[in-house]
Structures are given as structure tokens and as C-alpha cells.
Design a protein around this motif. Structure first.
Motif, PDB file in Angstrom:
ATOM      1  N   ARG A   7       0.874  -1.177   0.000  1.00  0.00           N
ATOM      2  CA  ARG A   7       0.000   0.000   0.000  1.00  0.00           C
ATOM      3  C   ARG A   7       0.906   1.220   0.000  1.00  0.00           C
ATOM      4  NH1 ARG A   7      -3.933   2.604   4.096  1.00  0.00           N
ATOM      5  NH2 ARG A   7      -5.381   3.559   2.633  1.00  0.00           N
ATOM      6  N   HIS A  29       1.031  -2.680  -7.265  1.00  0.00           N
ATOM      7  CA  HIS A  29       0.832  -2.275  -5.880  1.00  0.00           C
ATOM      8  C   HIS A  29      -0.413  -1.411  -5.788  1.00  0.00           C
ATOM      9  CE1 HIS A  29       4.708  -3.862  -4.770  1.00  0.00           C
ATOM     10  NE2 HIS A  29       5.307  -3.119  -5.678  1.00  0.00           N
ATOM     11  N   GLU A  30      -0.919  -1.247  -4.591  1.00  0.00           N
ATOM     12  CA  GLU A  30      -2.066  -0.381  -4.338  1.00  0.00           C
ATOM     13  C   GLU A  30      -1.524   1.035  -4.121  1.00  0.00           C
ATOM     14  OE1 GLU A  30      -5.252   0.240  -0.728  1.00  0.00           O
ATOM     15  OE2 GLU A  30      -4.385  -1.750  -1.025  1.00  0.00           O
ATOM     16  N   GLU A  32      -2.029   5.196  -3.941  1.00  0.00           N
ATOM     17  CA  GLU A  32      -2.908   6.351  -3.749  1.00  0.00           C
ATOM     18  C   GLU A  32      -2.073   7.600  -3.990  1.00  0.00           C
ATOM     19  OE1 GLU A  32      -4.555   6.091   0.183  1.00  0.00           O
ATOM     20  OE2 GLU A  32      -5.116   4.006  -0.114  1.00  0.00           O
ATOM     21  N   HIS A  51      -0.016   2.962   5.328  1.00  0.00           N
ATOM     22  CA  HIS A  51       0.679   2.809   4.044  1.00  0.00           C
ATOM     23  C   HIS A  51       2.019   2.151   4.318  1.00  0.00           C
ATOM     24  CE1 HIS A  51      -2.111   6.179   3.411  1.00  0.00           C
ATOM     25  NE2 HIS A  51      -2.247   5.647   2.212  1.00  0.00           N
TER      26      HIS A  51
END
Length: 152
Positions: A7, A29-30, A32, A51
Motif C-alpha cells: 500500500r 501495488h495499491e 494512492e 501505508h
């Protein structure tokens, strides 16, 4: 190779710069994106789970990387330790002094996508805090001691 997707939060006020440079390495990957430091703080504070890695441009306009690091060091569940700084231009003496005082890594762009992915894997495997200093410069060159050194 990770057994789960990392994350990742990318603090980038210019998608064309940092996010674009990291995109290939972060696939799978995740990820943001926080468009400014205040959005990053909100995302960190409201995260369901922390994260794994927080990439942050050192030369931010709204809140420079060192100041964001200092703010996050004030009790944000280890968020400051999970930061990886990114430099896309030569660093000044104050920035060098800051990086010398902290254990966080600094990536100098352009960086090799495979080396960036390896950095994320190591950060996740080590849990962020306590990771040995790792600086990844252009081409991912390594010193004799095994730690990459930035070319700046």
C-alpha cells in the motif's frame, strides 16, 4: 517478490513529475495519490491500515519534504519512518544535511524501475522503521558497502 500488494502513498503535486517517474515500478501495488501535503496528512490519518511506503518529493511547494517529515514524526503511527524521499533536481546543502540526519532513503530520478520495486519490497519486508540507509541514484549504482548512493 512480495506475497501481497504494498500500500503506497505518493505525495505529488505534479502528476507529470513524480507519479509518472514511479509508475512503472509501482505497477501491481495499491497506489494512492495525494496532490498536496495536507491531503497526504488526511489520507495518513484516515487510513484503515497504514501505508507501507510513502513517496514524497523533497522540493514540494506547499510543505517541503523535510517539514512534512517533521510533522509526521509527531505521533503519526510511524508514518515518517515509512517515507521515501524523491529528488528530481540537484539538492542544496540544507537538504543534504537533513538527509544525513535521518534514516529515510532518498531516490534520485530518473531511477531504475526494477531497483525502485526492490526498494518497496525491502521496505515492506522490514516494516519501514529500522531499514538501513539506502540511496538509489541514477542507474541504481551501489557503493562497495552495498548501499546505493545518490549522485548529488
Amino acid at each position: 517478490m512480495l506475497d501481497r500488494r504494498a500500500r503506497i502513498l505518493v505525495v505529488d503535486n505534479s502528476e507529470r513529475t513524480l507519479t509518472h517517474s514511479l509508475k512503472a515500478a509501482l505497477m501491481g501495488h495499491e497506489v494512492e495519490i495525494a496532490r498536496d501535503a495536507f491531503d497526504a496528512i488526511y489520507q495518513i490519518d484516515c487510513a484503515g491500515r497504514p501505508h507501507d511506503v510513502i513517496f514524497c518529493d523533497l522540493a514540494r511547494n506547499d510543505l517541503p519534504g523535510p517539514e512534512l517529515w517533521a510533522y509526521l514524526s509527531l505521533g503519526r503511527a510511524g508514518a515518517a519512518q515509512r517515507m521515501v524521499f524523491v529528488a528530481s533536481k540537484p539538492l542544496g546543502s540544507e537538504t543534504h544535511a537533513f538527509l544525513d540526519r535521518i534514516p529515510n532513503p532518498c531516490v534520485v530520478l530518473p531511477a531504475d524501475p526494477e531497483a525502485l520495486d526492490a526498494l518497496v519490497t525491502r521496505r515492506v519486508a522490514c516494516g519501514g522503521p529500522g531499514l538501513a540507509r539506502f540511496r538509489l541514484g541514477q542507474g541504481g549504482r551501489r557503493s562497495a558497502a552495498g548501499a546505493g548512493e545518490a549522485d548529488t
